[in-house]
Each structure stands twice: as structure tokens, then as C-alpha cells.
Scaffold this motif. Sequence first.
Motif, short mmCIF file in Angstrom:
data_model
loop_
_atom_site.label_atom_id
_atom_site.label_comp_id
_atom_site.label_asym_id
_atom_site.label_seq_id
_atom_site.Cartn_x
_atom_site.Cartn_y
_atom_site.Cartn_z
N PHE A 89 4.93 79.04 109.71
CA PHE A 89 4.13 79.67 110.76
C PHE A 89 4.48 81.14 110.96
O PHE A 89 3.64 81.93 111.40
N ALA A 90 5.71 81.55 110.64
CA ALA A 90 6.12 82.94 110.81
C ALA A 90 6.23 83.68 109.48
O ALA A 90 6.88 84.72 109.41
N ALA A 91 5.57 83.18 108.44
CA ALA A 91 5.70 83.78 107.11
C ALA A 91 5.32 85.25 107.10
O ALA A 91 5.87 86.04 106.32
N ARG A 92 4.39 85.65 107.97
CA ARG A 92 3.93 87.03 107.98
C ARG A 92 5.05 88.02 108.32
O ARG A 92 4.96 89.20 108.00
N TYR A 93 6.09 87.55 109.00
CA TYR A 93 7.21 88.43 109.34
C TYR A 93 8.07 88.75 108.12
O TYR A 93 8.76 89.77 108.09
N PHE A 94 8.05 87.86 107.13
CA PHE A 94 9.02 87.96 106.05
C PHE A 94 8.47 88.77 104.89
O PHE A 94 8.12 88.25 103.84
N THR A 95 8.41 90.07 105.11
CA THR A 95 8.14 90.98 104.00
C THR A 95 9.31 90.90 103.03
O THR A 95 10.36 90.30 103.31
N GLU A 96 9.16 91.53 101.89
CA GLU A 96 10.25 91.53 100.91
C GLU A 96 11.53 92.11 101.51
O GLU A 96 12.63 91.58 101.30
N ARG A 97 11.37 93.18 102.27
CA ARG A 97 12.54 93.82 102.89
C ARG A 97 13.21 92.89 103.89
O ARG A 97 14.45 92.77 103.91
N VAL A 98 12.42 92.24 104.73
CA VAL A 98 12.98 91.36 105.76
C VAL A 98 13.65 90.15 105.12
O VAL A 98 14.76 89.76 105.51
N GLU A 99 12.99 89.56 104.14
CA GLU A 99 13.56 88.39 103.49
C GLU A 99 14.88 88.74 102.81
O GLU A 99 15.87 88.01 102.93
N ARG A 100 14.92 89.87 102.11
CA ARG A 100 16.14 90.27 101.42
C ARG A 100 17.27 90.56 102.40
O ARG A 100 18.41 90.15 102.18
N ALA A 101 16.95 91.23 103.51
CA ALA A 101 17.98 91.52 104.51
C ALA A 101 18.56 90.24 105.10
O ALA A 101 19.77 90.14 105.35
N THR A 102 17.70 89.26 105.30
CA THR A 102 18.15 87.98 105.88
C THR A 102 19.05 87.24 104.89
O THR A 102 20.11 86.73 105.27
N ILE A 103 18.64 87.19 103.65
CA ILE A 103 19.44 86.52 102.63
C ILE A 103 20.80 87.20 102.49
O ILE A 103 21.85 86.53 102.44
N ASP A 104 20.81 88.53 102.44
CA ASP A 104 22.08 89.26 102.30
C ASP A 104 23.00 88.99 103.47
O ASP A 104 24.22 88.82 103.30
N ALA A 105 22.44 88.98 104.69
CA ALA A 105 23.26 88.75 105.88
C ALA A 105 23.88 87.36 105.87
O ALA A 105 25.06 87.18 106.19
N VAL A 106 23.08 86.38 105.50
CA VAL A 106 23.58 85.00 105.46
C VAL A 106 24.63 84.84 104.37
O VAL A 106 25.68 84.22 104.57
N ALA A 107 24.36 85.40 103.20
CA ALA A 107 25.27 85.24 102.07
C ALA A 107 26.62 85.92 102.30
O ALA A 107 27.62 85.54 101.69
N SER A 108 26.65 86.92 103.19
CA SER A 108 27.89 87.68 103.41
C SER A 108 28.74 87.15 104.56
O SER A 108 29.77 87.73 104.89
N LEU A 109 28.32 86.05 105.18
CA LEU A 109 29.09 85.50 106.29
C LEU A 109 30.49 85.10 105.83
O LEU A 109 30.68 84.60 104.72
N ASP A 110 31.47 85.31 106.71
CA ASP A 110 32.86 85.09 106.32
C ASP A 110 33.50 83.89 107.00
O ASP A 110 34.73 83.75 106.98
N GLY A 111 32.71 83.03 107.62
CA GLY A 111 33.28 81.85 108.24
C GLY A 111 32.59 81.53 109.55
O GLY A 111 31.57 82.13 109.91
N GLY A 112 33.14 80.58 110.29
CA GLY A 112 32.59 80.20 111.57
C GLY A 112 31.38 79.31 111.44
O GLY A 112 31.18 78.61 110.44
N ILE A 113 30.51 79.35 112.45
CA ILE A 113 29.34 78.48 112.55
C ILE A 113 28.08 79.32 112.54
O ILE A 113 27.96 80.28 113.30
N LEU A 114 27.14 78.96 111.69
CA LEU A 114 25.83 79.59 111.64
C LEU A 114 24.81 78.60 112.16
O LEU A 114 24.70 77.49 111.64
N VAL A 115 24.05 79.01 113.18
CA VAL A 115 22.98 78.18 113.72
C VAL A 115 21.66 78.89 113.43
O VAL A 115 21.41 79.98 113.96
#
Length: 389
Positions: A89-115
Motif C-alpha cells: 500500500f505504501a510502495a509509492r514512497y519507496f523510490t530507489e533512493r528511499v529503498e536503498r537508504a532503508t536497506i543500508d540503515a537496517v544492514a548497518s545495525l549493531d545490535g539490540g532490537i529492531l521493530v
Amino acid sequence: MRIRYLLLHAYGMGGTIRTVFNQASAMAAAGHDVEIVSVVRRRTKPQFPLDPRVRISTLVDQRDGYGPDSLFRRIRRKLRGRVVPSDEFAARYFTERVERATIDAVASLDGGILVTTRPALNIIGARFAPRHVVHVAQEHMNLATHKPDTRQQIIKYYPRCDAVVVLTNTDREEYRKVLPGTRIERIPNATPLAGRKPCDPDSKIVIAAGRLYKQKGFDLLIPAFAQVVAAHPDWRLRIFGTGPRQQRLQEQIDELGLTEHVKLMGRSDTFDEELAKSSMFVLSSRFEGLPMVMIEAMAHALPVVSFDCPTGPADVITHEKDGLLVPPRDIDALAQAMIRAIEDPDLRKRLGAAARETVRAYTPEVVMPQWESLFADLLATKGATAPVR
């Protein structure tokens, strides 16, 4: 515990955002290290209150526009190889730039809990979160609501999550059927009860609220209320919310001759006060997750008349005890239930009093320990470590 909530747009409006803000604030108040990460930002200030101990960060700031790549969103949605399903439903928000930034942020997490808090983010978390990060996917909508590609990726990737948390017992059973072996937990949204002023039982105002989208069914509520007006012309309907269907709904109001009886109120900074001024709440949605605005209305001792839509209303309301449920999309039945409540003040008072008791099960004092227990168990099970404050 160190907890990060990943939201699509923490500066927007909507039940998911409000719910996550409530969760984050409660966790911060309990002494945990809490951050909300907003994938995009299109406003300067958040629209909901937030405990000052909760940090907010942004991945892609779009306050000056959506960037040049937004011009190609429609093309990119058709391309294969994207992570976010094209029919989310929110696919329109995920331009290439937004999708890449989200993936990079998630992949760089160093521990703890991600919700993560919606299918697009749940899928990204499942695919790219490091294995030492505890990943909890929140589902705020029922499974049947999701479109085919999104549903297919849910089935494929959600098993990688440490837990999937849904809002209702109905949702839990549906997700368990398609995700055998995946940990599926039911934890409802929380809403405070303290400080909620009881509604005015003598008021002749019916209230409804939600984004002005097709999902919320205000195009069904308006003709139903036309039948109410025919029987009780001194009653009024106030619909709070904003969205792309505003003009269409206003035209419907005008065509039915309801201009003096039905008002589109926009958004309100004093919505609790508006609930207290009313004597009935109506939910006309075609589908729901767990409708927070309905629970908030019940906290004001407002009787609820609702479509028995999938899912949510029947998971909270017991018909004839703390509200009235009618068949989904049945305009005549919705009208008759409102008329019945209007003509029986004692019924309204009885339903409203019971509704306030029902929502005690949805207070932060009841709900937040469930989250803490889940997080602690997942950390222990996974053998992960997280800073504790």
C-alpha cells in the motif's frame, strides 16, 4: 534494552504512527533506550505527542521535495528486482533512493532490537537485518487485506523474523496458518484510560474519524446517516480526518441534501474533547487492523456502532454488550443500528459504560509488560546482548 522502531513516516498521521509513538514513549518511561527511525520526513514536527527521552532520526528528508528520482516512481514500480512489493500500500514512497537508504540503515545495525511496522519494512528487516539483531515485525493489518505480491513475500520472508506481532486473535490464527513454525504473538495496541472525560449522553452528535480513504467507508456512512436524518433531523454527524476523498465525500453530502447535518471536520488537535462532546461513535470501515480510534472512543464511554468488518471490531466489541455490530457494508443495517441507539438513551448509556470497562484491557499498564516480556525472551533466546539503562 535498546529498541529501534522503524516507521515509514514518523511525522505523518495515522493509527500506526500514533500506536508506535505510544509504545516508544512507554518503553522510554520504563527506562529503555528508545529511538524512532523515520524512513522519510515531510513535515517539521511530529503530529503526535512523544516522550522527550525518545530520539527521532530520519533516513531521507523530503521536506524540500521528493527528489529527482521521484519522477520515475511509476516506472520503477514496474521493474523487477525491487525489494518492496509493487502492490504494497505504501510502495509509492519507496523510490530507489528511499529503498536503498532503508536497506543500508537496517544492514548497518549493531545490535539490540529492531521493530518494523509495515510489510515493506518487515520484508526489508527480514532480508537485511544482521543475524545478531533481534527483529520483531509488527502487522497492523489482517493478512487477507494485503495484495497478492505482498502476501507472497510475507509468506516467503516473515519466517526469517524472530517474531511477528499481530493485533487480534483472528490475525494470529490466520498468520499461523500460512507461517507454520514462525513465532506469531498477539499484542493489541494500547491507549491510556486515565484523563478521558466521559461522553455527553444528552448530545445529539454522532462522531466518526479516520483518513478519508476508501478503506474507512465514509461513502457508506453518509447515506446511512441520511436515513438517520429522515427519522431524527435534529441529529448531526461529524467526520474527522483528511485525505484524497474529501472532495468526493463533500459532493456526496451535498447531493444527499445533508449539508446542515454532516460535516467534514478535517484534523483536530483536540480530538479527545470532540469525542467527549458526542454520544455515539460509528466505525464504517471496509476492513481494519485494530481500530485505535474506536478504542479511544470506548475509553470515553461512547457506545459504538460498527460494521463487523475484517478484522478488529469483533475482536474488541461483544455485540449488545459494549457495542452494536452489523453486517459489513450493509448501509441499511448501519442506519437502523444508529436509529436504535438514538431512540434508546438507556441502551447508549449501558453500552458506553461497558465499553469503558472493556478497554481496560488495552491500557499501557496491561499491554506494555507484554512487549517487555517478549523482547526479553527474544534477547535471551537469541543470545543477543543489548545495553540496559
